[in-house]
Design an enzyme around this catalytic site. Structure first.
Site, PDB file in Angstrom:
ATOM      1  N   GLU A 127       0.795  -1.249   0.000  1.00 32.48           N
ATOM      2  CA  GLU A 127       0.000   0.000   0.000  1.00 32.48           C
ATOM      3  C   GLU A 127       0.817   1.284   0.000  1.00 32.48           C
ATOM      4  OE1 GLU A 127      -2.789  -0.262   3.246  1.00 32.48           O
ATOM      5  OE2 GLU A 127      -3.849  -1.951   2.345  1.00 32.48           O
ATOM      6  N   ASN A 169       2.274  -5.123  -3.200  1.00 31.55           N
ATOM      7  CA  ASN A 169       0.854  -5.439  -2.973  1.00 31.55           C
ATOM      8  C   ASN A 169       0.078  -4.151  -2.698  1.00 31.55           C
ATOM      9  OD1 ASN A 169      -1.091  -7.679  -2.457  1.00 31.55           O
ATOM     10  ND2 ASN A 169      -1.158  -6.859  -0.371  1.00 31.55           N
ATOM     11  N   HIS A 206     -10.322  -5.896  -2.599  1.00 28.94           N
ATOM     12  CA  HIS A 206     -11.425  -5.694  -1.649  1.00 28.94           C
ATOM     13  C   HIS A 206     -12.498  -4.888  -2.375  1.00 28.94           C
ATOM     14  CE1 HIS A 206      -9.076  -7.244   1.666  1.00 28.94           C
ATOM     15  NE2 HIS A 206      -8.110  -6.397   1.410  1.00 28.94           N
ATOM     16  N   GLU A 235      -6.152 -10.676  -1.571  1.00 24.22           N
ATOM     17  CA  GLU A 235      -6.998 -10.477  -0.377  1.00 24.22           C
ATOM     18  C   GLU A 235      -8.467 -10.364  -0.759  1.00 24.22           C
ATOM     19  OE1 GLU A 235      -5.553  -7.166   1.996  1.00 24.22           O
ATOM     20  OE2 GLU A 235      -3.465  -7.708   1.627  1.00 24.22           O
ATOM     21  N   ASP A 237     -12.209 -10.123  -1.293  1.00 24.90           N
ATOM     22  CA  ASP A 237     -13.544 -10.212  -0.679  1.00 24.90           C
ATOM     23  C   ASP A 237     -14.446  -9.239  -1.417  1.00 24.90           C
ATOM     24  OD1 ASP A 237     -12.718  -7.789   0.552  1.00 24.90           O
ATOM     25  OD2 ASP A 237     -12.505  -8.704   2.519  1.00 24.90           O
TER      26      ASP A 237
HETATM   27  C1  XIL Z   1      -6.604  -6.377   8.003  1.00 22.83           C
HETATM   28  C2  XIL Z   1      -6.958  -7.565   8.884  1.00 22.83           C
HETATM   29  O1  XIL Z   1      -7.845  -8.392   8.186  1.00 22.83           O
HETATM   30  C3  XIL Z   1      -7.599  -7.073  10.169  1.00 22.83           C
HETATM   31  O2  XIL Z   1      -7.771  -8.157  11.075  1.00 22.83           O
HETATM   32  C4  XIL Z   1      -6.727  -6.003  10.826  1.00 22.83           C
HETATM   33  O3  XIL Z   1      -7.399  -5.477  11.944  1.00 22.83           O
HETATM   34  C5  XIL Z   1      -6.407  -4.891   9.842  1.00 22.83           C
HETATM   35  O4  XIL Z   1      -5.805  -5.449   8.699  1.00 22.83           O
HETATM   36  N1  XIL Z   1      -5.108  -4.620   3.468  1.00 22.83           N
HETATM   37  C6  XIL Z   1      -4.131  -5.481   3.924  1.00 22.83           C
HETATM   38  C7  XIL Z   1      -4.437  -6.382   5.057  1.00 22.83           C
HETATM   39  O5  XIL Z   1      -3.063  -5.569   3.329  1.00 22.83           O
HETATM   40  O6  XIL Z   1      -3.299  -6.634   5.857  1.00 22.83           O
HETATM   41  C8  XIL Z   1      -5.559  -5.862   5.904  1.00 22.83           C
HETATM   42  O7  XIL Z   1      -5.880  -6.853   6.894  1.00 22.83           O
HETATM   43  C9  XIL Z   1      -6.763  -5.512   5.048  1.00 22.83           C
HETATM   44  C10 XIL Z   1      -6.404  -4.437   4.061  1.00 22.83           C
END
Ligand code: XIL
Length: 302
Positions: A127, A169, A206, A235, A237
């Site tokens: 990020e 990432n 996401h 990641e 969802d």
């Molecule tokens: C999130 C986790 O799922 C949570 O449990 C935590 O509180 C915050 O982080 N981007 C990422 C992940 O790269 O590491 C994040 O994970 C979600 C967004």
């Protein structure tokens, strides 16, 4: 294949999930995870705050628990994440300049060395680009140590674990026409042209109604892959439910399958009740561990 991992393996890909150490005692959770997935990402346990809670005092207990669970069950592990502006330990948050640069590089070296030889791919930097129309870097304490902090982190990671693939990432980099996507693309192209060691780009993916799966996702993945890197959905969802959610999941799988170097897909949790999202039902299994319509559409598309 009759499971996500078996179906993905038919085209040489993996299908993964995020795992939380605190849920490894939940048999329903581990049962689904073991059956369906063959790539594991620690949801929080390998992050900077978890692994170096005090400067130079490293803490690998929960990260190692997840690694052992994965190894005992024959699964590979994505490391997440070595350097990030978020989830930094308190001692690091107010550091700056060369002290922070050294601390960050030491962290990358120590953690990648601890897990040396055991990680399929590391999210070396997470990020680092800004949202919005600038296409530039996100302001952060790490960015203020100098624009070269990202390549310095990648070089340190390569030296510590030469066999791990090294990934950049990020999120909101799915739509090819977005400035953030172009900013990351330009950085990866530059890294490849100058021999900075980068092997892969992770797309967090996401999605929600304000940020849907883009129709040009395949273009984005293909253009990055054509720079000479693997691409992965890291990641995934998607907020929503029923057939509209199922259709969006299907679109993500379709985009990945259309790109030879899209090597795998990871969803960010097992059941809806395991999701980091405060509300909603963004995953492939409901709170009782039952397969959702989204699960079936993913399985059928793989
Ligand atoms: C999130 C986790 O799922 C949570 O449990 C935590 O509180 C915050 O982080 N981007 C990422 C992940 O790269 O590491 C994040 O994970 C979600 C967004």
């Amino acid at each position: 294949g009759s499971t996500l991992q078996a179906a993905a393996a038919e085209t040489g890909r993996y299908f993964g999930t995020a795992i939380a150490a605190g849920r490894l005692n939940d048999g329903t959770y581990t049962g689904i995870a073991n059956r369906e997935f063959n790539m594991i990402t620690a949801e929080n346990e390998m992050k900077m705050d978890a692994t170096e809670p005090s400067q130079n005092q490293f803490s690998y207990g929960n990260g190692d628990r997840i690694l052992s669970w994965a190894q005992q069950n024959g699964k590979r592990v994505r490391g997440h994440a070595l350097a990030w502006h978020s989830q930094q330990p308190g001692w690091m948050q107010n550091m700056s300049g060369s002290a922070l640069r050294s601390a960050m590089l030491n962290h990358v070296t120590q953690v990648a060395t601890h897990y040396r030889g055991k990680i399929y791919a590391w999210d070396v930097v997470n990020e680092a680009f800004a949202d919005g129309s600038s296409g530039g870097r996100r302001d952060s304490n790490l960015q203020r140590t100098g624009n070269d902090w990202i390549e310095a982190a990648f070089r340190a990671a390569r030296a510590a674990d030469p066999n791990a693939k090294l990934c950049y990432n990020d999120y909101n980099t799915d739509n090819w026409s977005h400035a953030k996507t172009q900013g990351v693309y330009t950085m990866v192209r530059d890294f490849k042209s100058r021999g900075v060691p980068i092997d892969c780009v992770g797309f967090q993916a996401h999605f929600n109604s304000g940020n849907p799966v883009p129709s040009n996702y395949d273009t984005t993945l293909r253009n990055f892959a054509n720079l000479g890197v693997d691409v992965q959905i890291t990641e995934l969802d998607i907020e929503g439910s029923g057939s509209s959610q199922a259709q969006q999941y299907q679109g993500v799988v379709q985009a990945c399958l259309s790109v030879a170097r899209c090597t795998g897909i990871t969803v960010w949790g097992v059941r809806d009740s395991d999701s980091w999202r405060a509300s909603g039902t963004p995953l492939l299994f409901d709170g009782n561990g039952n397969k959702k319509a989204a699960y079936t559409s993913v399985l059928n598309q793989l």
